[in-house]
Design a protein around this motif. Structure first.
Motif, mmCIF file in Angstrom:
data_model
loop_
_atom_site.group_PDB
_atom_site.id
_atom_site.type_symbol
_atom_site.label_atom_id
_atom_site.label_comp_id
_atom_site.label_asym_id
_atom_site.label_seq_id
_atom_site.Cartn_x
_atom_site.Cartn_y
_atom_site.Cartn_z
ATOM 1 N N ASP A 27 0.881 -1.175 0.000
ATOM 2 C CA ASP A 27 0.000 0.000 0.000
ATOM 3 C C ASP A 27 0.915 1.221 0.000
ATOM 4 O OD1 ASP A 27 -1.641 2.111 0.778
ATOM 5 O OD2 ASP A 27 -2.754 0.940 2.263
ATOM 6 N N PHE A 28 0.920 1.984 -1.083
ATOM 7 C CA PHE A 28 1.928 3.042 -1.231
ATOM 8 C C PHE A 28 1.431 4.109 -2.205
ATOM 9 C CE2 PHE A 28 3.084 1.918 -5.549
ATOM 10 C CZ PHE A 28 2.642 0.608 -5.633
ATOM 11 N N GLN A 29 2.156 5.223 -2.229
ATOM 12 C CA GLN A 29 1.905 6.282 -3.219
ATOM 13 C C GLN A 29 3.236 6.687 -3.843
ATOM 14 O OE1 GLN A 29 -0.564 9.475 -1.828
ATOM 15 N NE2 GLN A 29 -0.033 10.819 -3.518
ATOM 16 N N PRO A 30 3.435 6.369 -5.119
ATOM 17 C CA PRO A 30 4.697 6.770 -5.752
ATOM 18 C C PRO A 30 4.796 8.299 -5.813
ATOM 19 C CG PRO A 30 3.417 5.280 -7.161
ATOM 20 C CD PRO A 30 2.515 5.726 -6.062
ATOM 21 N N ALA A 31 6.000 8.820 -5.660
ATOM 22 C CA ALA A 31 6.183 10.273 -5.772
ATOM 23 C C ALA A 31 5.696 10.717 -7.143
ATOM 24 C CB ALA A 31 7.655 10.623 -5.579
ATOM 25 N N GLY A 32 4.981 11.804 -7.186
ATOM 26 C CA GLY A 32 4.516 12.326 -8.460
ATOM 27 C C GLY A 32 3.178 11.780 -8.898
ATOM 28 N N LEU A 33 2.682 10.780 -8.213
ATOM 29 C CA LEU A 33 1.353 10.254 -8.542
ATOM 30 C C LEU A 33 0.385 10.819 -7.496
ATOM 31 C CD1 LEU A 33 0.319 8.146 -10.725
ATOM 32 C CD2 LEU A 33 -0.008 6.607 -8.794
ATOM 33 N N ASP A 34 -0.820 11.163 -7.962
ATOM 34 C CA ASP A 34 -1.731 11.834 -7.021
ATOM 35 C C ASP A 34 -2.669 10.856 -6.320
ATOM 36 O OD1 ASP A 34 -3.324 11.089 -9.064
ATOM 37 O OD2 ASP A 34 -4.179 13.062 -9.489
ATOM 38 N N LYS A 35 -2.366 9.562 -6.424
ATOM 39 C CA LYS A 35 -3.242 8.614 -5.727
ATOM 40 C C LYS A 35 -2.450 7.464 -5.127
ATOM 41 C CE LYS A 35 -4.239 5.617 -9.642
ATOM 42 N NZ LYS A 35 -5.182 4.697 -10.233
ATOM 43 N N ASN A 36 -3.105 6.857 -4.179
ATOM 44 C CA ASN A 36 -2.554 5.722 -3.488
ATOM 45 C C ASN A 36 -2.830 4.455 -4.295
ATOM 46 O OD1 ASN A 36 -3.115 3.480 -1.321
ATOM 47 N ND2 ASN A 36 -1.804 4.986 -0.372
ATOM 48 N N ILE A 37 -1.899 3.504 -4.255
ATOM 49 C CA ILE A 37 -2.069 2.247 -4.980
ATOM 50 C C ILE A 37 -1.882 1.093 -3.998
ATOM 51 C CG2 ILE A 37 -1.028 0.739 -6.750
ATOM 52 C CD1 ILE A 37 -0.379 3.163 -8.362
ATOM 53 N N THR A 38 -2.731 0.090 -4.101
ATOM 54 C CA THR A 38 -2.520 -1.122 -3.317
ATOM 55 C C THR A 38 -2.467 -2.312 -4.266
ATOM 56 O OG1 THR A 38 -3.716 -0.170 -1.445
ATOM 57 C CG2 THR A 38 -3.339 -2.546 -1.405
ATOM 58 N N LEU A 39 -1.302 -2.939 -4.314
ATOM 59 C CA LEU A 39 -1.113 -4.122 -5.149
ATOM 60 C C LEU A 39 -1.049 -5.351 -4.247
ATOM 61 C CD1 LEU A 39 1.648 -2.700 -7.535
ATOM 62 C CD2 LEU A 39 -0.835 -2.753 -7.900
ATOM 63 N N GLY A 40 -1.439 -6.499 -4.786
ATOM 64 C CA GLY A 40 -1.412 -7.720 -3.986
ATOM 65 C C GLY A 40 -0.812 -8.866 -4.766
ATOM 66 N N THR A 41 -0.141 -9.751 -4.053
ATOM 67 C CA THR A 41 0.380 -10.961 -4.683
ATOM 68 C C THR A 41 0.244 -12.127 -3.715
ATOM 69 O OG1 THR A 41 2.244 -11.931 -5.882
ATOM 70 C CG2 THR A 41 2.786 -10.648 -3.941
ATOM 71 N N ASP A 42 0.006 -13.305 -4.258
ATOM 72 C CA ASP A 42 -0.023 -14.508 -3.426
ATOM 73 C C ASP A 42 1.383 -15.066 -3.290
ATOM 74 O OD1 ASP A 42 -2.732 -14.376 -3.111
ATOM 75 O OD2 ASP A 42 -3.202 -16.032 -4.460
ATOM 76 N N VAL A 43 1.664 -15.649 -2.135
ATOM 77 C CA VAL A 43 2.925 -16.362 -1.954
ATOM 78 C C VAL A 43 2.623 -17.736 -1.359
ATOM 79 C CG1 VAL A 43 4.296 -14.260 -1.696
ATOM 80 C CG2 VAL A 43 3.384 -15.385 0.342
ATOM 81 N N ASN A 44 3.507 -18.685 -1.634
ATOM 82 C CA ASN A 44 3.287 -20.080 -1.253
ATOM 83 C C ASN A 44 4.181 -20.432 -0.073
ATOM 84 O OD1 ASN A 44 1.742 -20.668 -3.877
ATOM 85 N ND2 ASN A 44 3.689 -19.822 -4.576
ATOM 86 N N VAL A 45 3.570 -20.901 0.984
ATOM 87 C CA VAL A 45 4.349 -21.229 2.179
ATOM 88 C C VAL A 45 4.169 -22.712 2.477
ATOM 89 C CG1 VAL A 45 4.741 -20.696 4.604
ATOM 90 C CG2 VAL A 45 3.979 -18.890 3.044
ATOM 91 N N SER A 46 5.266 -23.452 2.421
ATOM 92 C CA SER A 46 5.177 -24.876 2.735
ATOM 93 C C SER A 46 5.171 -25.045 4.239
ATOM 94 C CB SER A 46 6.332 -25.638 2.085
ATOM 95 O OG SER A 46 7.549 -25.181 2.598
ATOM 96 N N GLY A 47 4.431 -26.035 4.693
ATOM 97 C CA GLY A 47 4.300 -26.268 6.125
ATOM 98 C C GLY A 47 2.878 -26.687 6.436
ATOM 99 N N LEU A 48 2.643 -26.982 7.705
ATOM 100 C CA LEU A 48 1.323 -27.457 8.117
ATOM 101 C C LEU A 48 0.258 -26.415 7.806
ATOM 102 C CD1 LEU A 48 -0.244 -29.730 9.593
ATOM 103 C CD2 LEU A 48 0.115 -28.421 11.700
ATOM 104 N N TYR A 49 -0.821 -26.861 7.183
ATOM 105 C CA TYR A 49 -1.902 -25.937 6.838
ATOM 106 C C TYR A 49 -3.215 -26.460 7.376
ATOM 107 C CZ TYR A 49 -5.340 -23.413 4.025
ATOM 108 O OH TYR A 49 -6.403 -22.671 3.617
ATOM 109 N N ILE A 50 -3.740 -25.771 8.377
ATOM 110 C CA ILE A 50 -5.071 -26.082 8.896
ATOM 111 C C ILE A 50 -5.898 -24.810 8.741
ATOM 112 C CG2 ILE A 50 -6.422 -26.777 10.910
ATOM 113 C CD1 ILE A 50 -3.800 -28.135 11.932
#
Ligand SMILES: [Cu+2]
Length: 320
Positions: A151-174
């Motif tokens: 969640d950030f606002q690049p300098a020079g841009l007049d709006k906030n941007i929120t980007l999302g990405t999935d990441v994979n975590v190995s291990g117990l998953y309940i």
């Protein structure tokens, strides 16, 4: 992309099987499956491109790339329980890592990490290197598919941007189900109540009130320029909502027991709310499940001091 590549590879293998199938006497079942998968996947992508038929268009946090900016993690594979470094860049329209930002809520970038079942919420502030690489030490507590939001606002841009990405975590998953909607939650000995009448598609006020041992907390400390910081995520697709604190807070000010936010829930649905607040030098996160309807549902906080035993039974979440 690698999945699409794997799919193509699968189709290629299928074609090979078809070519040599007669000689080896093996089936050709793989091929029709690959052929059927390809168009359905492109249809799916077409749908998500159209994405925002919700009120307000494309919602923040659903895309890895938006307005020319792309969230580029160094890796998307991790192991639960192992301290690692989350490392990523935000690349700009020129394809280079962004190095200049405009602060929002006192930071150049807010990183939210949560598992896709909406458990394990973290809100952290990585460090920016001169070359535009962000990094922070981090330990994923359990396996599963997690989502990271920048969640950030690049300098020079007049709006906030929120980007999302999935990441994979190995291990117990309940998988952890969401708590039932409730107007009170407890965290580290604090009881936090929520009041408001959220209506889908309309701005509404949410009021959190913080008490400890039945007494209102009146010396909340400023945290990120306010007396609280609120992140709301929509259950189902994990869309990310911006919430604006109604009061500003400067260093040295004291706040509480109530904190107000103006929030627009874009659609009816179930949302997870994560309220960060700071008291006595420590930041705590109170979690709420809120059901939003198109006609408005009033959340009524309890008038009495919460009964801790009953709460522990109902929410299964207090950590004391
Ligand atoms: Cu932050």
């Amino acid at each position: 992309m690698s999945r699409a590549a794997a799919l193509r590879l699968g189709a290629f293998a299928g074609a090979l099987a078809l070519a040599f199938g007669a000689a080896y006497g093996i089936g050709t079942a793989v091929d029709p499956i690959a052929a059927a998968d390809t168009p359905s996947q492109s249809q799916e992508m077409g749908m998500s491109d159209m994405g925002g038929h919700d009120a307000g268009g494309q919602l923040p946090g659903l895309a890895v790339s938006d307005a020319g900016y792309t969230f580029s993690p160094a890796t998307t594979f991790f192991t639960a329980g192992t301290k690692t470094a989350l490392r990523f860049t935000i690349t700009g329209p020129d394809g280079k890592p962004v190095t200049q930002y405009t602060k929002t809520h006192e930071k150049d970038l807010h990183l939210i990490v949560v598992r896709r079942d909406l458990s394990g919420f973290h809100h952290v502030h990585p460090t920016l290197a001169a070359d535009g690489t962000w990094s922070i030490p981090f330990t994923f507590t359990a396996g599963g598919t997690w989502r990271m939001y920048a969640d950030f606002q690049p300098a020079g841009l007049d709006k906030n941007i929120t980007l999302g990405t999935d990441v994979n975590v190995s291990g117990l998953y309940i998988p952890v189900p969401l708590n039932d909607p409730a107007a009170v939650t407890s965290i580290h000995g604090y009881d936090v109540t929520l009041a408001g009448t959220p209506v889908a598609g309309k701005e509404s006020q949410l009021t959190f009130k913080i008490t400890k041992n039945g007494k209102p907390v009146t010396d909340l400390e400023p945290y990120l320029g306010a007396f609280g910081h609120l992140v709301s995520l929509r259950s189902g697709d994990l869309a990310y909502l911006h919430n604006h604190p109604a009061q500003h807070a400067e260093p040295g000010m004291k706040g509480g027991p109530s904190i107000d936010f103006m929030t627009t829930f874009p659609t009816a649905g179930t949302y997870s709310l994560f309220l960060d607040f700071q008291h006595a030098g420590a930041v705590h996160t109170a979690e709420f499940t809120v059901k939003v309807s198109s006609t408005g549902t009033t959340i009524v906080p309890p008038t009495a001091v919460p009964n801790h035993e009953e709460e522990a039974h109902e929410h299964e979440q207090p950590v004391r």
